[in-house]
Design an enzyme around this catalytic site. Structure first.
Site, PDB file in Angstrom:
ATOM      1  N   TYR A  24     -41.044 -24.102  70.388  1.00 14.75           N
ATOM      2  CA  TYR A  24     -40.096 -23.321  71.188  1.00 14.75           C
ATOM      3  C   TYR A  24     -39.654 -23.995  72.483  1.00 14.75           C
ATOM      4  O   TYR A  24     -38.841 -23.446  73.218  1.00 14.75           O
ATOM      5  CB  TYR A  24     -40.701 -21.943  71.502  1.00 14.75           C
ATOM      6  CG  TYR A  24     -41.010 -21.136  70.264  1.00 14.75           C
ATOM      7  CD1 TYR A  24     -39.999 -20.820  69.355  1.00 14.75           C
ATOM      8  CD2 TYR A  24     -42.304 -20.702  69.984  1.00 14.75           C
ATOM      9  CE1 TYR A  24     -40.269 -20.094  68.211  1.00 14.75           C
ATOM     10  CE2 TYR A  24     -42.584 -19.972  68.836  1.00 14.75           C
ATOM     11  CZ  TYR A  24     -41.567 -19.670  67.957  1.00 14.75           C
ATOM     12  OH  TYR A  24     -41.827 -18.954  66.819  1.00 14.75           O
ATOM     13  N   HIS A 101     -31.650 -18.052  67.907  1.00 17.57           N
ATOM     14  CA  HIS A 101     -33.066 -18.413  67.744  1.00 17.57           C
ATOM     15  C   HIS A 101     -33.277 -19.769  68.385  1.00 17.57           C
ATOM     16  O   HIS A 101     -32.459 -20.687  68.193  1.00 17.57           O
ATOM     17  CB  HIS A 101     -33.442 -18.497  66.260  1.00 17.57           C
ATOM     18  CG  HIS A 101     -33.310 -17.192  65.547  1.00 17.57           C
ATOM     19  ND1 HIS A 101     -34.258 -16.207  65.633  1.00 17.57           N
ATOM     20  CD2 HIS A 101     -32.313 -16.706  64.778  1.00 17.57           C
ATOM     21  CE1 HIS A 101     -33.854 -15.165  64.932  1.00 17.57           C
ATOM     22  NE2 HIS A 101     -32.674 -15.442  64.408  1.00 17.57           N
TER      23      HIS A 101
END
Ligand code: CA2
Length: 156
Positions: A24, A101
């Protein structure tokens, strides 16, 4: 009236920067919020940035956006892959929706390949890390101000 955008973040995104940087990135949610405010300012958008770990809170925020915002950027996080209710709320609200995302969900486990939200989103951005939020806002600025609607108009 300024064009107003809701940026909604789902469960566990408050943990960004603390774990799983390989997937991430290292930006925290606070850093992403600042990026969204800066990007919004350059585009003439008012950004309302929120995060919740609770499905019903996210659904309430989507429903309320109908009368207060002109569009939604959403990272539904884990609810992308499970929540028909969140999808129904986004479909019902009738606002432009950009799904974002951080990671490329299609390069990950197969259970992440399907998002219930994607079928009701105008646009899906994934795999661009935190820059995906800036891309989403840039695109939403176009969707939320189609030819014919001035920035003076209120949401319905
Ligand atoms: O790539 C994304 O942005 C996701 O929406 C992130 C979700 C994941 O469930 C989706 O499949 C893809 C997970 C958000 C939680 O992120 C964490 C961050 C740090 C530590 C643990 C989880």
């Amino acid at each position: 009236m300024e064009t107003s955008v809701l940026v909604l973040n789902g469960p566990n995104l408050n943990l960004l920067g603390l774990r799983e940087p390989a997937i991430y990135g290292t930006d925290t949610l606070d850093t992403i919020e600042r990026l969204c405010h800066d990007t919004g300012e350059s585009l003439g958008l008012r950004v309302d940035f929120r995060q919740s770990n609770h499905e019903g809170v996210l659904i309430d925020a989507v429903q309320e956006a109908r009368t207060t915002h002109h569009g939604i950027v959403i990272n539904p996080a884990g609810y992308s892959h499970t929540s028909v209710a969140l999808r129904d709320a986004l479909a019902a609200v009738g606002l432009p929706v950009v799904e974002v995302h951080l990671s490329n969900i299609h390069r990950r486990e197969s259970f992440r390949h399907h998002s219930y939200v994607s079928g009701v989103a105008d646009t899906v951005i994934c795999g661009a890390g935190s820059h995906g939020y800036a891309l989403a806002l840039t695109h939403l600025a176009r969707l939320a101000r189609p030819a014919g609607r001035t920035s003076q108009e209120s949401p319905r």
